[in-house]
Design an enzyme around this catalytic site. Structure first.
Site, PDB file in Angstrom:
ATOM      1  N   GLY A 139       0.850  -1.149   0.074  1.00 10.57           N
ATOM      2  CA  GLY A 139       0.090   0.062   0.180  1.00 10.57           C
ATOM      3  C   GLY A 139       0.892   1.116  -0.017  1.00 10.57           C
ATOM      4  O   GLY A 139       0.309   2.432  -0.047  1.00 10.57           O
ATOM      5  N   CYS A 140       2.260   1.044   0.154  1.00  8.56           N
ATOM      6  CA  CYS A 140       3.161   2.212   0.032  1.00  8.56           C
ATOM      7  C   CYS A 140       3.484   2.772  -1.425  1.00  8.56           C
ATOM      8  O   CYS A 140       3.856   1.617  -1.983  1.00  8.56           O
ATOM      9  CB  CYS A 140       4.120   2.009   0.623  1.00  8.56           C
ATOM     10  SG  CYS A 140       3.934   2.534   2.508  1.00  8.56           S
ATOM     11  N   VAL A 141       3.183   3.777  -1.683  1.00  8.48           N
ATOM     12  CA  VAL A 141       3.643   4.244  -3.219  1.00  8.48           C
ATOM     13  C   VAL A 141       5.117   4.762  -3.273  1.00  8.48           C
ATOM     14  O   VAL A 141       5.599   5.412  -2.285  1.00  8.48           O
ATOM     15  CB  VAL A 141       2.646   5.172  -4.004  1.00  8.48           C
ATOM     16  CG1 VAL A 141       1.721   4.585  -4.515  1.00  8.48           C
ATOM     17  CG2 VAL A 141       2.115   6.301  -2.939  1.00  8.48           C
TER      18      VAL A 141
END
Length: 110
Positions: free
Chosen positions: A108-110
């Protein structure tokens, strides 16, 4: 790509995350922290060690919301809040702390 620590080069991906989790040690963590402009204090180590324990147990790096909640449960509400965690890891507590902890980038981290 890689990071050199004590004359040995350890492989990292294009974003600077360790490729082989087993390579990690505190010297590598300090080098990764330096690359992130993070001055490691006992509070930083507390979060890094928490993350490594979490990863050992669940085989996943937690996203920031999960991290905040889990830290609050284990270390107390004064540490389980995003303001405190962002003070320690200004570029994103989950992303930056996981990198220093030698863990993969959180989901979920970009």
């Amino acid at each position: 790509m890689g990071i050199e620590v004590n004359g040995t080069t350890f492989e990292t991906d294009e974003e600077g995350y360790l490729v082989n989790l087993a390579d990690w040690n505190e010297d590598i963590a300090l080098e990764l922290a330096k690359a992130e402009n993070v001055e490691m204090t006992p509070s930083h180590w507390e979060v890094v060690n928490f993350l490594r324990g979490y990863y050992d147990e669940f085989q996943i790096a937690p996203a920031v919301r999960v991290l905040t909640k889990a830290i609050g449960k284990q270390l107390g509400p004064e540490k389980g809040n995003s303001k405190y965690l962002y003070e320690l890891f200004p570029y994103g507590p989950a992303k930056q702390a996981c990198k220093i902890a030698g863990l993969p980038k959180p989901t979920g981290c970009v």
